[in-house]
Enzyme design. Sequence first.
Site, PDB file in Angstrom:
ATOM      1  N   GLU A 291       0.821  -1.214   0.000  1.00 31.73           N
ATOM      2  CA  GLU A 291       0.000   0.000   0.000  1.00 31.73           C
ATOM      3  C   GLU A 291       0.854   1.262   0.000  1.00 31.73           C
ATOM      4  O   GLU A 291       0.608   2.208   0.751  1.00 31.73           O
ATOM      5  CB  GLU A 291      -0.959  -0.004   1.199  1.00 31.73           C
ATOM      6  CG  GLU A 291      -1.919  -1.180   1.176  1.00 31.73           C
ATOM      7  CD  GLU A 291      -2.956  -1.164   2.274  1.00 31.73           C
ATOM      8  OE1 GLU A 291      -2.689  -0.588   3.349  1.00 31.73           O
ATOM      9  OE2 GLU A 291      -4.030  -1.752   2.065  1.00 31.73           O
TER      10      GLU A 291
ATOM     11  N   ASP B  64      -8.658  -8.542   4.353  1.00 31.92           N
ATOM     12  CA  ASP B  64      -8.425  -7.396   5.230  1.00 31.92           C
ATOM     13  C   ASP B  64      -9.541  -7.211   6.244  1.00 31.92           C
ATOM     14  O   ASP B  64     -10.357  -6.291   6.100  1.00 31.92           O
ATOM     15  CB  ASP B  64      -8.291  -6.136   4.355  1.00 31.92           C
ATOM     16  CG  ASP B  64      -7.654  -4.976   5.095  1.00 31.92           C
ATOM     17  OD1 ASP B  64      -7.263  -5.164   6.246  1.00 31.92           O
ATOM     18  OD2 ASP B  64      -7.552  -3.880   4.502  1.00 31.92           O
TER      19      ASP B  64
ATOM     20  N   GLU C 284     -12.676  -1.505  11.999  1.00 33.68           N
ATOM     21  CA  GLU C 284     -12.566  -0.807  10.721  1.00 33.68           C
ATOM     22  C   GLU C 284     -13.672  -1.193   9.733  1.00 33.68           C
ATOM     23  O   GLU C 284     -14.370  -0.328   9.201  1.00 33.68           O
ATOM     24  CB  GLU C 284     -11.193  -1.090  10.109  1.00 33.68           C
ATOM     25  CG  GLU C 284     -11.022  -0.491   8.737  1.00 33.68           C
ATOM     26  CD  GLU C 284      -9.658  -0.806   8.129  1.00 33.68           C
ATOM     27  OE1 GLU C 284      -8.804  -1.365   8.817  1.00 33.68           O
ATOM     28  OE2 GLU C 284      -9.462  -0.467   6.945  1.00 33.68           O
TER      29      GLU C 284
HETATM   30  C1  GCV Z   1      -2.366   0.852   8.420  1.00 36.68           C
HETATM   31  C2  GCV Z   1      -6.028  -1.645   5.629  1.00 36.68           C
HETATM   32  C3  GCV Z   1      -6.375  -0.338   6.275  1.00 36.68           C
HETATM   33  C4  GCV Z   1      -5.181   0.593   6.323  1.00 36.68           C
HETATM   34  C5  GCV Z   1      -4.069  -0.118   7.061  1.00 36.68           C
HETATM   35  C6  GCV Z   1      -3.761  -1.420   6.310  1.00 36.68           C
HETATM   36  C7  GCV Z   1      -2.716  -2.232   7.018  1.00 36.68           C
HETATM   37  O1  GCV Z   1      -5.784  -1.469   4.272  1.00 36.68           O
HETATM   38  O2  GCV Z   1      -7.453   0.228   5.620  1.00 36.68           O
HETATM   39  O3  GCV Z   1      -5.571   1.754   6.986  1.00 36.68           O
HETATM   40  O4  GCV Z   1      -2.935   0.683   7.143  1.00 36.68           O
HETATM   41  O5  GCV Z   1      -4.937  -2.204   6.245  1.00 36.68           O
HETATM   42  O6  GCV Z   1      -3.093  -3.157   7.713  1.00 36.68           O
HETATM   43  O7  GCV Z   1      -1.538  -1.956   6.873  1.00 36.68           O
END
Ligand code: GCV
Length: 846
Positions: A308, A387, A415
């Site tokens: 990411e 996720d 989340e």
């Molecule tokens: C910290 C998901 C979340 C991100 C997070 C990522 C991760 O994509 O939306 O906010 O980033 O997971 O676990 O690294």
Amino acid sequence: MGQRKIDFYHRFAGVALEITLCAFAWSAAAQTADQAWLRSSPDGTSALQLRVRALGNGLLEQSAVRELQRGIGGAAKTSRLGQGRSAGAEIVVGTVEEVRMAFPSRPVPADLAPEGYGLSSTGSDAHLRIVVAGADERGTLYGAFALLRSLASEEDVAHLNLRDHPAMPVRWVDEWDNADGSIERGYAGRSIFFEGGKVRENLAPVAEYARLLASVGVNGCNVNNVNNAAPFLTPAMLRDLARVAGAMRPWGVRLALSVDIASPQKIGGLPTFDPLDPAVKAWWKAKADEIYALIPDFAGFTVKADSEGQPGPASFGRTPADAANLLAAALQSHGGVVLYRAFVYNHHLDWRDLKADRARAAYDIFHPLDGKFAPNVIVQTKEGPIDFQAREPVSPLFGGLTQTSQAMEIQVTQEYTGQQRHLVYLAPMWKQVLDFDLRSNGKSTPVKEVLAGAAFRQPLGGMVAVAGVGRDAWLGSPLALANLYAFGRLAWNPELDPAEIAAEWTRQTIGTNPEVVRTVVRMLMQSWPAYENYTGPLGMQTLTDITGSHYGPNIESSENNGWGQWHRADREGVGMDRSVATGTGYAGQYPPEVAKRYETAASTPDELLLFFHHVPYTYRLHSGKTVIQHIYDSHYQGADEAAKLVDEWASLKGRIDTRLYEQMRARLEYQAGHAIVWRDAIAEYFLKLSGIPDEQGRAGHHPGRLEAEDARLTGYKIIDATPWEDASGGKAVSCVLASENAPQRSCTAEWTYNGQAGRFNIAVRYFDLQPGAASFIFKVNGTTAANWTAAAALPSSRPHGDNSTRRTVRGIDLKPGDVLRVEGVPGQADPAALDYIEITPVGTGQ
Ligand code: GCV
């Protein structure tokens, strides 16, 4: 811990015990552990004449003693225990060696595992002595908390003889806090650790948090976000972080840090961060030495790399093992560990490629590296391959690394599961994952044994929860704290039953009245299935806004982009083909027995069908229903279950703390309304896409609903919702602010009632936008029946499923010809947008 029935209280007090939550706990101004499950005496004094003493001088033993004094004082006060009857009785805390020296004739457990404890009692009444013996200092602290839990659970502490130890060595929380005080995916206000680029002056909440963590056996806390971690390794920040470590130290919670693998370049001034470059190696070694000079008990590093947008070893053609081992070498002499996250994937996948699959990434990347990681590296894998969705299969990587220590990452911060505005107790989900048998080599291989290091004989392993605590009562919602509690308890002992954990938490937090405990436990246990039902059942994942808030419904947001959270719904069917025969091959990443189960639609369990297979809407599930009918039924069922949570909570009125009652009532009512928003968005989306009607005629038919776009409007303008399914009929009305010079002062929508006379509940669905606070007045025949301000902090600044909210006005008498009117008054950028009103006879729904 055994289920011995109590006579401790009878011994000391001769009264039945019913601890009811004290009002002070929910109204305390300072942020304390009392706001969670650690209740203590309001004035800090012990009413119970019971001496508590430590045999040693260690910091943690002193904490254990203070905690026992505080906890027993609290229990005594709240339970109205009598005074004086226990004078002479004592609790003694010490390590096994200290106990042996102090009481040579007393049998002491000889072989306690690290961090374990033994609890025993001898004598009675004034001669009662309870001994808390720890394998080490942490063990004494965990033993003290276990004793307090026994008290709260009304176990017989006068005849104690038990021992316990943690199942896995690594039991950490990860916080995704940024130095500016914001928290990534945090839903409870700002950071307790940081503000304005620095560590906060007041670290009292950090100490309280560590106390909470210790009470459930958590032994590490990684305090900073895995994204943008480089600034945390500057000398000035490290000096400040030493204060954080100091605040947590009395509770045995070791500080850990997320690190950016590009730090040698970003903050170290080197031209490269290639893990095999000698200068890079030297930089990390020196950095580790600097950290340990400031924080001798530093726990280690967490790494997000090549993921990411975070930099990683791939930039130099190196592997995650190269990067992990670089850090491991720097920490090794100090006893630190590296938690290298397996959350590594390409978020620019080609969605037109039916073989592309994000779910495959962790296994594809890490399985070939098995056996190549240093002994102090632990690969940290999210519980599912995508996720933190409402439901996913267990990550196949847990079975794919047999020569590597492994930890499982879960989320306490919700989340994708309602962001604490929805009650979702996640322990049942975690427990399913922990118990899941991977059948490695055809033998029993439950995930919990992999994490304990036992399944593949690995030195380390554990569980890590992304906690997301903030300054707003830790997790924002009081009942969400059950998730934090349950995480610690399951990491300590994955054999525990989530319902038992919920009962234990309720007794310590809300009250011990058996009916209260039963009700709260029932609510908690119903909450995850309900959420799964009204969001994304059959393994479709949470059908939320994937590229934005991750909160409200937005079904197509996952498609036609590279993020790979695809469900591939089309006119004929839905689901991702992940079979080996015709799909992405993901199913083949599991050991053979499990792979075989997931390979065909017929052998895949219903709840994961659409994760593994693309099937027509008319496909029949094992339940006998078609997929499309299941989609309708589960969404209606889920929304009904959310409504039942409100009723269950209402039955507790007057039996629990009033402030807690009101706080949760408002949250649960909001949730019930938002569950209908979800239900309608998904049911109507799939109705339109498939063209197959709901056998029960519910989807797309809302007899009592009066749309805002059909009303007599003054000032309000009709708007199209985006996505269309987020507003009833795809449209809403907005009291658009004309211009700064001539803003709309208010708008009205008016309907004439044409139904039968009777008494009704009337739901008003509106959009509560950021920023600003619009207000609404609901009138019947010109008389105000309700008015409210839309000031909730919900995501998104345009009318959307994220902020679509229902407010129900109850018990309104109507007859034909009555005029119903909503007046919306915009507030700043919130244009008082309105979707519909819905009239339901009292007693037939919401
Ligand atoms: C910290 C998901 C979340 C991100 C997070 C990522 C991760 O994509 O939306 O906010 O980033 O997971 O676990 O690294």
